[in-house]
Design an enzyme around this catalytic site. Structure first.
Site, short mmCIF file in Angstrom:
data_model
loop_
_atom_site.label_atom_id
_atom_site.label_comp_id
_atom_site.label_asym_id
_atom_site.label_seq_id
_atom_site.Cartn_x
_atom_site.Cartn_y
_atom_site.Cartn_z
N SER A 104 0.83 -1.20 0.00
CA SER A 104 0.00 0.00 0.00
C SER A 104 0.87 1.26 0.00
CB SER A 104 -0.96 -0.04 1.18
OG SER A 104 -2.00 0.90 1.03
N ASP A 201 -10.15 -5.07 -4.17
CA ASP A 201 -9.54 -4.12 -3.25
C ASP A 201 -10.46 -2.90 -3.12
OD1 ASP A 201 -8.00 -2.17 -1.97
OD2 ASP A 201 -6.15 -2.83 -2.93
N HIS A 231 -7.60 -5.76 -0.11
CA HIS A 231 -6.47 -4.83 -0.08
C HIS A 231 -5.25 -5.44 0.60
CE1 HIS A 231 -4.38 -1.04 -0.13
NE2 HIS A 231 -4.27 -1.03 1.19
#
Length: 251
Positions: A104, A201, A231
């Site tokens: 991320s 996601d 995610h």
């Protein structure tokens, strides 16, 4: 030895400390860079440490300012500060070549580290990477009212689906993040890159990895989409895929 016993601290010039755990072994060193408000005890970080210990690999995980076991206030953090923490940890604690694994926001930081230490790169693994998220995701999702509030008050508090504690976004984070945008230009890297992204996601659309791949100029870029993947990509199958990808780039 427990996880807590392995945690050590790296002093920073301003008096803060970066918490880290290091596993000695053969190179290249695999370094894990976590996400926004995540920490180095997450599923992926710990699974990679277990793999490194079992296979005799060098491995490093750490927390940025205001994250996990590191000192400082989260709200004082910016992309630039967290990048400085990452560079300090990698420069001081990892020798030789590197395989950077960024999740991320850690994907953004990994790209920034890679651009600053290209001579050390052996590979880059980006998991649901979110470069430029402050500008391209956070700001664009705000209502006009919330944007005015964020600029006026300097902070915005919103519920988090990943923690009982709310997420806090600061205007400083957005303004300072503009100094580190990477998707407005080509990203020239001297190593193979792997992008992993779940197609379910809810935070970073899977198409975002396509945009990153288009900007990359690297010897080899492979993008893998996981149907139904979320995610975090932390299921046993996701972890097995991640470890196989890191092993491939580690040689």
């Amino acid at each position: 030895m427990s996880n807590g016993d392995r945690v050590q601290r790296l002093a920073r010039p301003d008096g803060n400390t970066v918490a880290y755990a290091k596993t000695d072994g053969r190179g290249p060193t695999v370094a894990f860079l976590g996400g926004f408000r995540s920490d180095m005890t997450g599923t992926k970080a710990m699974a990679l440490e277990d793999w490194a210990r079992r296979t005799g690999r060098a491995y490093l995980r750490f927390d940025y300012l205001g994250h996990g076991q590191s000192s400082g206030r989260f709200e004082d953090g910016t992309i630039g500060r967290w990048l400085d923490d990452a560079l300090a940890a990698i420069d001081a604690l990892a020798t030789g070549k590197l395989v950077l694994v960024g999740s991320s926001m850690g994907g953004w930081l990994s790209l920034l580290v890679a651009l600053r230490r290209p001579e050390r790169l052996a590979g880059l693994v980006l998991i649901a990477a979110a470069p430029d998220f402050t500008e391209r995701m956070l700001l664009t999702k705000l209502s006009p009212e919330d944007r005015v509030l964020l600029q006026r008050e300097g902070r915005l508090v919103r519920p988090s689906q990943y923690s009982p504690e709310p997420s806090v976004f600061t205007w400083k984070l957005i303004e300072e993040g503009r100094n580190h945008l990477v998707l407005d230009k080509k990203l020239a890297l001297p190593c193979p890159v792997r992008l992993l992204h779940g197609q379910s996601d809810p935070d970073v659309p899977w198409e975002y990895s396509l945009q990153i791949a288009q900007h990359l100029e690297a010897p080899e870029v492979v993008t893998t989409f996981v149907k139904g993947g979320d995610h975090r990509l932390s299921t046993p199958a996701d972890i097995a895929r991640l470890i196989a990808t890191v092993e491939e780039l580690s040689g």
